[in-house]
Design an enzyme around this catalytic site. Structure first.
Site: not given
Ligand code: DX5
Ligand code: ZN
Length: 226
Positions: A8, A33, A35, A37, A66, A68, A137, A142-145, A175-177, A197-198
């Site tokens: 991502s 990917h 994102d 928003m 994606h 959002m 999800m 909404g946020f990475g990390g 998707d996420g963590g 992502g992160s």
């Molecule tokens: C969050 C995004 C994810 C995000 C994941 O709303 O949809 O795609 O980039 O980030 P990580 O991998 O850091 O959780």
């Molecule tokens: Zn995403």
């Protein structure tokens, strides 16, 4: 089971997004990917179709967008024209989900849905024939990390069951963590498309080292390319 990675770009360095996209592809990621928003459906604001269009020439990975955003049906054609291969919408934003999936299909692109952690799988029961991708999800969007929500593991298993019963090929994304601590569990639960992502773009090593480290957490037959 073969799994694929979809890094991502949310956690990439936007001052050199093209480089990061190229590095992810060279490291073997088959998807990228994006994102999107809007500051309404989710608190954060990111980017629109222009950014996807600008990255398109530097990577031959499949692009997954994606969305959002509220009322995503207003922007499907623009995101398709910008170079998305798959467009994921949230049922939470689509009162006429079937129609929106048809709208994506009509652009020649691949339709998918992304489900918030609290959204039950039942919302897609009657549109399984219209989907090429399901994204579970595992954080609130909404946020990475953010930290992976373990209660999503049974949901991933149930989604994998629904896909098996459908008899269709549908990618099951998470998707996420997703990181070295969680990746084996999500693949064990049935995920085959790993959005990260992160752990890819903001990890300790290079993009390739980070992706290799994630892949090394999987059993040999789960590794990408196996
Ligand atoms: C969050 C995004 C994810 C995000 C994941 O709303 O949809 O795609 O980039 O980030 P990580 O991998 O850091 O959780
Ligand atoms: Zn995403």
């Amino acid at each position: 089971m073969k799994v694929r990675f979809a890094p991502s770009v949310l956690s990439a360095d936007f001052s050199r997004l093209g480089d990061h996209a190229r590095q992810a592809r060279e490291a073997g990621a088959e998807w990228l990917h994006f994102d999107v928003m809007d500051g309404h459906f989710v608190p954060n604001i990111t980017f629109g179709p222009l950014v996807i269009r600008s990255v398109r020439p530097v990577s031959d990975a499949s692009f997954e967008t994606h969305l959002m955003i509220e009322k995503p049906e207003r922007y499907i054609e623009e995101f398709a024209a910008a170079g998305s291969d798959r467009i994921l919408v949230h049922p939470e934003t689509c009162p006429h989900l079937h129609r929106t999936l048809q709208q994506i299909r009509a652009t020649g692109k691949s339709p998918g849905v992304a489900l918030n952690p609290s959204t039950p799988l039942d919302v897609i029961e009657y549109v399984m024939d219209d989907l090429d991708g399901i994204l579970i999800m595992t954080v609130n969007p909404g946020f990475g990390g953010q930290s992976f929500i373990p209660a999503m593991l049974p949901k991933i298993r149930r989604a994998a069951d629904m896909i098996r019963r459908s008899g269709r090929h549908i990618d099951l994304g998470v998707d996420g963590g997703v990181n070295v601590d969680t990746i084996a569990n999500v693949v064990d639960a049935g995920a085959d498309l790993l959005i990260a992502g992160s752990s890819v773009f903001a990890g300790f090593g290079t993009v390739k080292q980070n992706l290799d480290e994630l892949a090394a957490c999987l059993a040999p037959d789960g590794a990408p390319g196996a």
